[in-house]
Enzyme design. Structure first.
Site, PDB file in Angstrom:
ATOM      1  N   ASP A  44      -4.285  -6.261  -6.348  1.00 37.24           N
ATOM      2  CA  ASP A  44      -3.368  -7.310  -6.114  1.00 37.24           C
ATOM      3  C   ASP A  44      -3.580  -8.647  -5.578  1.00 37.24           C
ATOM      4  O   ASP A  44      -4.626  -8.917  -5.250  1.00 37.24           O
ATOM      5  CB  ASP A  44      -2.511  -6.541  -4.768  1.00 37.24           C
TER       6      ASP A  44
ATOM      7  N   ASP B 216       3.142  -1.478 -10.423  1.00 36.85           N
ATOM      8  CA  ASP B 216       4.342  -2.003  -9.609  1.00 36.85           C
ATOM      9  C   ASP B 216       4.357  -3.499  -9.366  1.00 36.85           C
ATOM     10  O   ASP B 216       4.852  -3.796  -8.588  1.00 36.85           O
ATOM     11  CB  ASP B 216       4.370  -1.140  -8.241  1.00 36.85           C
TER      12      ASP B 216
ATOM     13  N   GLY C  54       0.904  -1.220  -0.004  1.00 33.28           N
ATOM     14  CA  GLY C  54       0.002  -0.056   0.192  1.00 33.28           C
ATOM     15  C   GLY C  54       0.902   1.237  -0.039  1.00 33.28           C
ATOM     16  O   GLY C  54      -0.008   2.189   0.257  1.00 33.28           O
TER      17      GLY C  54
ATOM     18  N   LYS D 238       6.203  -1.192 -14.210  1.00 33.32           N
ATOM     19  CA  LYS D 238       7.496  -1.763 -13.787  1.00 33.32           C
ATOM     20  C   LYS D 238       7.858  -2.665 -14.858  1.00 33.32           C
ATOM     21  O   LYS D 238       7.098  -3.617 -15.019  1.00 33.32           O
ATOM     22  CB  LYS D 238       7.605  -1.876 -12.282  1.00 33.32           C
TER      23      LYS D 238
ATOM     24  N   ASN E 254      -5.749 -11.840  -9.272  1.00 38.54           N
ATOM     25  CA  ASN E 254      -4.752 -12.013 -10.108  1.00 38.54           C
ATOM     26  C   ASN E 254      -4.887 -11.553 -11.535  1.00 38.54           C
ATOM     27  O   ASN E 254      -5.870 -12.082 -12.262  1.00 38.54           O
ATOM     28  CB  ASN E 254      -4.403 -13.379 -10.219  1.00 38.54           C
TER      29      ASN E 254
ATOM     30  N   TRP F 241       2.437   2.866  -2.508  1.00 30.96           N
ATOM     31  CA  TRP F 241       1.902   3.591  -3.579  1.00 30.96           C
ATOM     32  C   TRP F 241       0.483   4.253  -3.265  1.00 30.96           C
ATOM     33  O   TRP F 241       0.185   5.336  -3.548  1.00 30.96           O
ATOM     34  CB  TRP F 241       1.925   2.926  -4.808  1.00 30.96           C
TER      35      TRP F 241
END
Length: 199
Positions: A67, A111, A50, A151, A83, A52
């Site tokens: 997430d 991320d 958490g 990312k 997922n 971000w």
């Protein structure tokens, strides 16, 4: 956590009450590249624990966080345990958008990353698979002119990845925030100006 991870950003995060050092990566991306404006609607993929999310809430953003791992609640944030590699992930995110009154996102952030193996080629390939899933969701949920940031572990498939997804956007940039570990091959790819479907 091993000692070599306890650098200045680790201790700064403790002091500033951020859940992770990753918060400073996002702050850098916002300050340097203007990827988010206060009050915007943001889809955040790979949100746990958490760090971000906290940065986004500080900027009064409307946040849908996703997430595969659970995340401790943050007031005002809708969290979806999901997922993103699942076939029904885009549909689940669409349903959560409807529940939250969000028609389209201004920014999609990711991320997300699988557990690293230490084998660079394998970690790179895995990051590209996740990146493809992120970008598929982004092109289905972004408003025109929107931004996608993700990312990736840089490698021989990075240029092709940018070519494939860059055609949906006006421009792109590659950057590595100061809070990223120097020895890591991680980069952040920023796609600006979503133009909608190609062709």
């Amino acid at each position: 956590m091993t000692g070599d991870h306890r650098d200045q950003y680790y201790w700064k995060a403790k002091k500033d009450q951020f859940r992770s050092r990753a918060a400073y990566k996002l702050e850098f991306l916002i300050d340097r590249y203007g990827i988010i404006k206060n009050g915007q609607s943001v889809l955040e993929i790979g949100s746990s624990p958490g760090g971000w999310t906290q940065v986004l809430v500080e900027r009064s953003c409307h946040v849908l966080s996703v997430d595969i791992q659970p995340m401790q609640e943050i007031p005002g944030v809708k969290f979806l345990k999901l997922n993103i590699l699942r076939e029904d992930a885009p549909e689940r995110i669409r349903e959560a958008m409807t529940d939250s009154g969000i028609e389209a996102f201004d920014t999609v952030l990711s991320d997300a990353m699988s557990k690293t193996s230490g084998i660079k080629s394998s970690d790179h390939a895995s990051s590209v698979v996740i990146g493809d899933a992120v970008m598929k969701i982004a092109v289905e949920t972004l408003r025109r002119g929107g931004t996608a940031v993700l990312k990736q572990f840089q490698g021989d498939m990075t240029n092709d990845f940018i070519r494939r997804w860059g055609q949906y956007f006006r421009d792109h940039k590659i950057t590595k925030p100061p809070a990223s570990r120097k020895e890591s091959s991680e980069i952040y790819i920023i796609f600006y100006g979503f133009s909608g479907n190609v062709g």
